[in-house]
Design an enzyme around this catalytic site. Structure first.
Site, mmCIF file in Angstrom:
data_model
loop_
_atom_site.group_PDB
_atom_site.id
_atom_site.type_symbol
_atom_site.label_atom_id
_atom_site.label_comp_id
_atom_site.label_asym_id
_atom_site.label_seq_id
_atom_site.Cartn_x
_atom_site.Cartn_y
_atom_site.Cartn_z
ATOM 1 N N HIS A 229 0.834 -1.149 -0.003
ATOM 2 C CA HIS A 229 -0.108 0.090 0.108
ATOM 3 C C HIS A 229 0.721 1.465 0.123
ATOM 4 O O HIS A 229 0.341 2.337 -0.264
ATOM 5 C CB HIS A 229 -0.974 0.079 1.279
ATOM 6 C CG HIS A 229 -1.665 -1.197 1.485
ATOM 7 N ND1 HIS A 229 -1.428 -2.106 2.391
ATOM 8 C CD2 HIS A 229 -2.646 -1.872 0.884
ATOM 9 C CE1 HIS A 229 -2.221 -3.030 2.419
ATOM 10 N NE2 HIS A 229 -3.030 -3.042 1.420
ATOM 11 N N GLU B 226 -3.042 2.991 1.978
ATOM 12 C CA GLU B 226 -2.608 3.847 0.759
ATOM 13 C C GLU B 226 -2.761 5.462 0.825
ATOM 14 O O GLU B 226 -1.837 6.032 0.403
ATOM 15 C CB GLU B 226 -3.188 3.507 -0.540
ATOM 16 C CG GLU B 226 -2.734 3.963 -1.835
ATOM 17 C CD GLU B 226 -3.563 3.426 -3.009
ATOM 18 O OE1 GLU B 226 -3.455 4.469 -4.140
ATOM 19 O OE2 GLU B 226 -3.869 2.537 -3.101
ATOM 20 N N THR C 287 -5.405 4.176 -5.626
ATOM 21 C CA THR C 287 -5.551 3.450 -6.901
ATOM 22 C C THR C 287 -6.655 2.579 -6.776
ATOM 23 O O THR C 287 -6.960 1.753 -8.000
ATOM 24 C CB THR C 287 -4.265 2.727 -7.086
ATOM 25 O OG1 THR C 287 -4.153 1.655 -5.792
ATOM 26 C CG2 THR C 287 -2.965 3.527 -7.140
ATOM 27 N N CYS D 153 -5.923 1.986 -10.667
ATOM 28 C CA CYS D 153 -4.990 0.884 -11.453
ATOM 29 C C CYS D 153 -5.691 0.092 -12.374
ATOM 30 O O CYS D 153 -7.094 -0.162 -12.277
ATOM 31 C CB CYS D 153 -4.046 0.128 -10.303
ATOM 32 S SG CYS D 153 -4.993 -1.354 -10.010
ATOM 33 N N SER E 25 -10.274 -4.502 2.636
ATOM 34 C CA SER E 25 -9.607 -4.493 1.059
ATOM 35 C C SER E 25 -10.477 -3.472 0.326
ATOM 36 O O SER E 25 -11.697 -3.803 -0.090
ATOM 37 C CB SER E 25 -9.821 -5.641 0.374
ATOM 38 O OG SER E 25 -9.668 -5.475 -1.064
ATOM 39 N N SER E 26 -10.201 -2.344 -0.155
ATOM 40 C CA SER E 26 -10.910 -1.278 -0.694
ATOM 41 C C SER E 26 -11.305 -1.554 -1.925
ATOM 42 O O SER E 26 -12.481 -1.407 -2.198
ATOM 43 C CB SER E 26 -9.858 0.016 -0.813
ATOM 44 O OG SER E 26 -10.680 0.908 -1.552
ATOM 45 N N ASN E 27 -10.439 -2.183 -2.918
ATOM 46 C CA ASN E 27 -10.984 -2.637 -4.185
ATOM 47 C C ASN E 27 -12.006 -3.966 -3.972
ATOM 48 O O ASN E 27 -12.679 -3.935 -4.718
ATOM 49 C CB ASN E 27 -9.737 -3.271 -4.861
ATOM 50 C CG ASN E 27 -9.132 -4.504 -4.508
ATOM 51 O OD1 ASN E 27 -9.529 -5.496 -5.175
ATOM 52 N ND2 ASN E 27 -8.151 -4.587 -3.743
#
Length: 324
Positions: free
Chosen positions: A85, A137, A176, A206, A234-236
């Site tokens: 991160h 991040e 990202t 990303c 987990s953000s994504n």
């Protein structure tokens, strides 16, 4: 009495592709594994190397020791690795002050955002970071510059309320792993309010985040339910669940493991979509499919919306040709 395939209801599993590990996560995990091979255990890792409990526990079993801060390391002569991160500038400075040997597993796409922030700062621009407060991040990116230099914007409302010191000398960057759609809405507000605002040369969100969200959008309208395999921090992965809901999937849940399945959520379904966040290993996807196969007559269809060929170099010290 065991359920036979003749009595199991049919279930079509739409398996999103791409899914799971991205190049940055793959590189970060490799860095820990190779460091353990080269230097022996223990190898220290500051923060979870990636946001996945299964991955962290697997590395812990091999000899990785996870800490939140460098002062927790009781063997300062051992290698320490910074997570994918990214970290504030103060962390490597602290490591150098303690004479520590460190390896940086920051994803190169996160490092790109760090460099952008530094360039904008040199050009004396006010910097807006679109992201989520408290995410490692975001902490790492804001920590590249002096306190107060970067303003965090989380929502469209934040963008509407933002008042820069110099509206004519602005720039935006992003975390990202955001929702592509949410970020687009925020950027539209900023551009409408500040037409001269500088943007990244190349999208900060990303490729892997974008590709996984596009795959979810392609299958969600056809599925009775969707499972995103990933961690709650987990953000994504959280963004994938939100994208599934917005794309018309009535039931979209984030699960870490098969034992987290609430079977009531899946009563009466005939089509199930499955994807995985960028830090979730494929073995966990297979585990969940196997769990459904005990209750349903499962047929799996892969739905591919993009091909990924990205790879990143390892740190020089861990490359095969590195001098001992």
């Amino acid at each position: 009495m065991s359920t036979t395939s003749a009595t199991k209801p049919p279930l079509t599993v739409l398996l999103c592709a791409p899914r799971g590990f991205c190049a940055g996560v793959d590189r970060a995990i490799q860095i820990v594994e190779l460091a353990l091979e080269k230097y022996g255990p223990p190898v220290y890792v500051r923060h979870e190397i990636v946001h996945n409990k299964f991955v962290v526990e697997s590395l812990r079993a091999k000899g990785a020791v996870f800490v939140e801060e460098l002062h927790e390391i009781d063997q300062p002569d051992r290698p320490v690795i910074f997570s994918a991160h990214g970290v504030p500038k103060s962390v490597p400075e602290d490591a150098r002050a303690r004479n520590m040997f460190f390896l940086d597993a920051t994803c190169p796409l996160v490092s790109k955002v760090h460099k952008e922030a530094q360039i904008h700062h040199k050009r004396e621009r006010d910097i807006v970071l679109i992201g989520h407060a408290g995410h490692p991040e975001v902490i790492g990116t804001m920590g590249q510059l002096p306190p107060g230099t970067v303003t965090l914007i989380e929502t469209v409302e934040d963008a509407r309320a933002y008042e820069p010191k110099d509206p004519a000398n602005l720039a935006w960057i992003t975390q990202t792993t955001l929702s592509v759609d949410d970020t687009r809405d925020i950027i539209e507000v900023l551009r409408a309010r500040f037409p001269s605002i500088a943007s990244p040369h190349k999208e900060d969100i990303c490729y892997a985040t974008t590709n996984r969200q596009e795959a979810v959008k392609a299958v969600a309208p056809s599925a009775d339910a969707m499972i995103v395999v990933g961690a709650p921090n987990s953000s994504n992965s959280q963004r994938l669940r939100e994208v599934a809901e917005r794309s018309g999937c009535a039931t979209a849940v984030l699960l870490q493991r098969a034992h987290d399945i609430d079977w009531a959520d899946f009563d009466g379904i005939s089509t199930l979509a499955i994807t995985a966040g960028a830090s979730a290993p494929e073995v966990l996807v297979e585990e969940i499919i196997d769990a459904f196969a005990t209750r349903f007559d499962v047929s799996v269809e892969s739905v591919r919306t993009a091909d990924e060929t990205v790879s990143f170099n390892l740190p020089r010290q861990l490359r095969p040709d590195a001098a001992e």
